[in-house]
Design a protein around this motif. Structure first.
Motif, PDB file in Angstrom:
ATOM      1  N   ALA A 123      -4.601   5.558   5.734  1.00 49.07           N
ATOM      2  CA  ALA A 123      -4.491   6.100   4.748  1.00 49.07           C
ATOM      3  C   ALA A 123      -5.066   7.817   5.248  1.00 49.07           C
ATOM      4  CB  ALA A 123      -4.833   5.771   3.518  1.00 49.07           C
TER       5      ALA A 123
ATOM      6  N   ARG B  92     -12.158  -2.790  -1.051  1.00 49.26           N
ATOM      7  CA  ARG B  92     -11.230  -2.363   0.044  1.00 49.26           C
ATOM      8  C   ARG B  92     -12.018  -3.051   1.280  1.00 49.26           C
ATOM      9  NH1 ARG B  92      -8.566  -1.307  -3.364  1.00 49.26           N
ATOM     10  NH2 ARG B  92      -7.554   0.467  -3.953  1.00 49.26           N
TER      11      ARG B  92
ATOM     12  N   THR C  37       0.852  -1.118  -0.058  1.00 49.45           N
ATOM     13  CA  THR C  37       0.146   0.131  -0.111  1.00 49.45           C
ATOM     14  C   THR C  37       1.064   1.066   0.056  1.00 49.45           C
ATOM     15  OG1 THR C  37      -1.640  -1.172   1.240  1.00 49.45           O
ATOM     16  CG2 THR C  37      -1.938   1.180   1.449  1.00 49.45           C
TER      17      THR C  37
ATOM     18  N   GLU D 288      -9.505  11.427   5.384  1.00 50.94           N
ATOM     19  CA  GLU D 288     -10.043  11.669   4.131  1.00 50.94           C
ATOM     20  C   GLU D 288     -10.620  10.333   3.338  1.00 50.94           C
ATOM     21  OE1 GLU D 288     -10.177  14.925   0.663  1.00 50.94           O
ATOM     22  OE2 GLU D 288      -8.123  14.195   1.456  1.00 50.94           O
ATOM     23  N   GLU D 289      -9.274   9.415   3.367  1.00 50.79           N
ATOM     24  CA  GLU D 289      -9.625   8.222   2.441  1.00 50.79           C
ATOM     25  C   GLU D 289     -10.634   7.319   3.164  1.00 50.79           C
ATOM     26  OE1 GLU D 289      -7.148   4.637   0.363  1.00 50.79           O
ATOM     27  OE2 GLU D 289      -5.901   6.411   0.998  1.00 50.79           O
TER      28      GLU D 289
ATOM     29  N   THR E 183     -14.030   8.335   2.262  1.00 49.51           N
ATOM     30  CA  THR E 183     -14.275   7.907   0.959  1.00 49.51           C
ATOM     31  C   THR E 183     -14.617   6.449   0.657  1.00 49.51           C
ATOM     32  OG1 THR E 183     -12.810   9.653   0.249  1.00 49.51           O
ATOM     33  CG2 THR E 183     -13.586   8.147  -1.442  1.00 49.51           C
ATOM     34  N   VAL E 184     -13.762   5.596   1.218  1.00 48.88           N
ATOM     35  CA  VAL E 184     -13.812   4.282   1.143  1.00 48.88           C
ATOM     36  C   VAL E 184     -15.294   3.836   1.985  1.00 48.88           C
ATOM     37  CG1 VAL E 184     -12.868   1.959   1.799  1.00 48.88           C
ATOM     38  CG2 VAL E 184     -11.483   3.797   0.911  1.00 48.88           C
TER      39      VAL E 184
END
Lengths: 453, 453
Positions: free
Chosen positions: A59, B147, A38, A62-63, A66-67
């Motif tokens: 990560a 994910r 990663t 923010e990520e 999103t995920v």
């Protein structure tokens, strides 16, 4: 049928191990998969967090946000039940399949396909990926019409229908089955850059069937009966000679593999199972067993499946597959993506019983560490092993060495070659070596290739 | 899709067991298979030959000669290698497939298909026949884009790619997976005349994946974190609440079943494996695990997967599947073809560990005999059992009763019904009974049907 995978062929090692074990990749350098890190690995900073762990997936907020959004699969109904009354793999797995080397045998009716060992997990081979080896193509036999005859030096010649066989006591066991030509192309030197090619002439499944000894006792062996000659119903009429002691041991006649009926490629409706022994003895499409006083000297045990020795003589009746092992991950189908923690994984097996232990070397055999097992350890079956490895990015030579419960230790290739020369085709069970190119090695950094010494 | 098999539905038993346990077959009396005797059985006269043996296939010299002639398969080449890069069963096995009951659920996107247990052997279910249960259809997920997030009461929220997960230490284990609704239709009385319908909401495969405890430790559970809430990426957004202790035990996140990638119907690319526990907790298409201080009260653990008790309250969080067993041969899909020797066969399993022993009754529970195991005995996996039975042709009532290693004994149905009433749907793990009609019973002679008492 077009094979979408580019065949990767490595030239033979040019110099000996002591001269540096250099090897060259020739032809396509494309790799089928990658060992991925990663990218955000270095961003991890949680309390107590060990950046050297195998993964470092944090990560940032923010990520994560999103995920956590609902993805496409959440917003549409999928397909319903019974779209596939008999299921198939995801289309994303279409590259995971049996493959052949076009140049290996001249005719598809007498050829082989190999199991994609580098893509497999655990110790069970799914039926759709079980390796194939035919001598005269695959017949499609109606089980209602199929018969098994036991005759020759017996008190009572017997004819069995499939229903008759299923009415005998049953036995279900997980065993590997291996062609003695597994690794045949590697006797003179390295040729092939994939574990599917170097070791894929084997599989491991759960067989269910009838003990051969029960059937032979039912027929009543005459005192002069010392050998059995099983024969297939296919165009090849495959036959082998098996001594009575071995036949009366743990052999059985299988009608099922992994729960369902045998596949045609593996002998539907019945095949002989000779645990631990070379696969050509596991006669498919079994139609008769003749009890004999002497071995048969069939063409498949004279022209084939004999071992040409350096002095010009041939070893015959090499029934048992000796202990063997191979690292399947990482292996030449993968590419290292950077230094870090890896778990070396592979398969070990022995035709003589259970695997006792497996050692792994990352320095070409100078030092060894014991791997641990990640699957059940069963008799004459694959065993999965694993060992943690912190790769510092320098050149490495990965090897595995199995010891079985009889104490037999898998030999290095020079020792095997010294005894048996290089004209032999069968029972090449010596260790193999995967060279990992140093990370800083320009475009070859992290490449993995099959080398010998 | 048209189902070629006629659904066989039996009416409920009209009288109690003590009143004779009469039952009636209604609808089609067609049976899918038969227990066949070789017609020439009585011709066997070899010295020492036991005519009561399961088979008696000696058929005279003439027939032996005929059978030994080369058949059609010998005279033509079969098909070549790589006709099926991913193999499929013989066309003669096309009736062996997953099936559904059209009336069981109103919509194929939220329905179930059952594994044909009566057609299976051993303890491994082939991937193509693994039962299906969807709540919102089957998504086709690209593993490169998938994910897994671990978040909530953790020190470090984590995001994993599929490659990340495969870089963790791996574990391969054979486990059964069972819907708690297995047998649901049998609470009020017998309804269905096939073991595929009464018990087919389960399968047993080898899973490979990553220990859940390794991932949770990597994330770091905060002291107030007591539950995990795994959630699927599919349209159903399946979620369950699992206590942390159970999650940290032997759970893992599987990416493979029987060696290859998970099938879509079973959660591709990843699913949770909760050994021994009801299948709805084994969340498929796993996209996140939230660590929580309290259970979630998700719709699938309030509207479904709760047990309605006689007093109107509901039992919840019945995680473990208790010990269970069933005779698969002979069972209602077969028909006895005459008195003689049979080997009763079946499956036993326990969500609490290993099967300790299995008893079989042929007289409806009056007397019992211990069966022996014909497969490896593994933790939280199917175990195959078998018992010799000399059927004299009179009416018989076949039952199996498992005891697991905790000492738990499978109860009879009246005991289970007395405790839990008949409005419950889940965890019906009581014994079942197959009635074998007496051989002389006119056209019903040898029929086998599902009865209760």
């Amino acid at each position: 049928m077009t094979d979408q995978i580019v065949e990767k062929v490595a030239v033979q090692t040019e110099e000996s191990r002591n001269q540096g074990r250099r090897a060259f990749l020739k032809g396509s350098a494309a790799v089928a998969g990658g060992v991925m890190f990663t990218k955000a690995a270095s961003a991890a900073e949680g309390a107590g967090y060990d950046a050297k762990k195998a993964v470092a997936p944090y990560a940032g907020k923010e990520e994560i946000t999103t995920v956590l959004q609902d993805g496409a699969a959440r917003k549409t109904l999928g397909f319903g039940v019974r779209k596939y009354p008999y299921g198939m793999p995801s289309p994303f797995e279409k590259e995971v399949q049996r493959r052949t080397l076009e140049w290996l045998t001249p005719d598809s009716m007498a050829s082989i396909t190999m199991t994609p060992l580098h893509q497999l997990h655990g110790i069970i081979t799914p039926n759709g990926l079980h390796f194939e080896r035919f001598h005269g193509g695959v017949p499609t036999i109606n089980p209602d019409e199929h018969r098994l005859v036991i005759h020759g030096l017996v008190e009572r010649p017997l004819i069995f229908t499939m229903d008759d066989l299923k009415r005998f006591p049953s036995v279900s066991r997980i065993h590997f089955v291996e062609c003695p030509a597994n690794g045949a192309m590697e006797w003179k030197g390295v040729q092939l850059n994939s574990v599917q090619w170097t070791h894929g002439m084997m599989s491991c499944v759960e067989y269910t069937g009838v003990r051969l000894s029960d059937l032979l006792k039912e027929a009543g062996i005459k005192p002069e009966g010392k050998w059995i000659i099983p024969e297939g119903a296919d165009a090849a009429g495959m036959a082998r000679s098996i001594p009575l002691d071995l036949a009366m041991d743990d052999c059985f006649i299988a009608y099922a593999q992994n729960g369902e009926a045998l596949r045609r490629e593996q002998g539907y409706p019945i095949r002989l199972v000779v645990p631990g022994c070379e696969a050509n003895m596991w006669v498919k499409y079994l139609r008769r067993i003749q009890v004999h006083d002497v071995p048969m000297q069939h063409r498949e045990e004279t022209s084939k499946y004999t071992e040409l020795m350096p002095d010009g003589t041939a070893q015959r009746f090499s029934w048992y597959m000796e202990a063997n092992s191979v690292i399947t991950y990482p292996s030449p189908d993968f590419k290292m993506e950077g230094p870090g923690k890896y778990f070396l994984r592979g398969l070990a097996w022995s035709g003589r019983g259970k695997v006792a232990h497996v050692d792994i070397s990352v320095d070409g055999g100078k030092t060894w560490k014991e791997a641990h097992f990640t699957s059940p350890v069963l008799d004459k079956a694959w065993t999965r092993f694993e060992l943690e490895w912190d790769w510092d990015g320098s050149e490495a030579f990965l090897m595995s060495r199995v010891t079985d419960e009889t104490g037999y230790v898998q030999p290095p290739m020079p020792q095997m070659r010294k005894l048996e020369g290089t004209n032999n085709v069968y029972h090449r069970t010596a260790m193999v070596t995967w060279r990992v190119h140093a990370w800083e090695d320009g475009k070859n950094g992290g490449l993995i290739e099959n080398v010998q010494y």
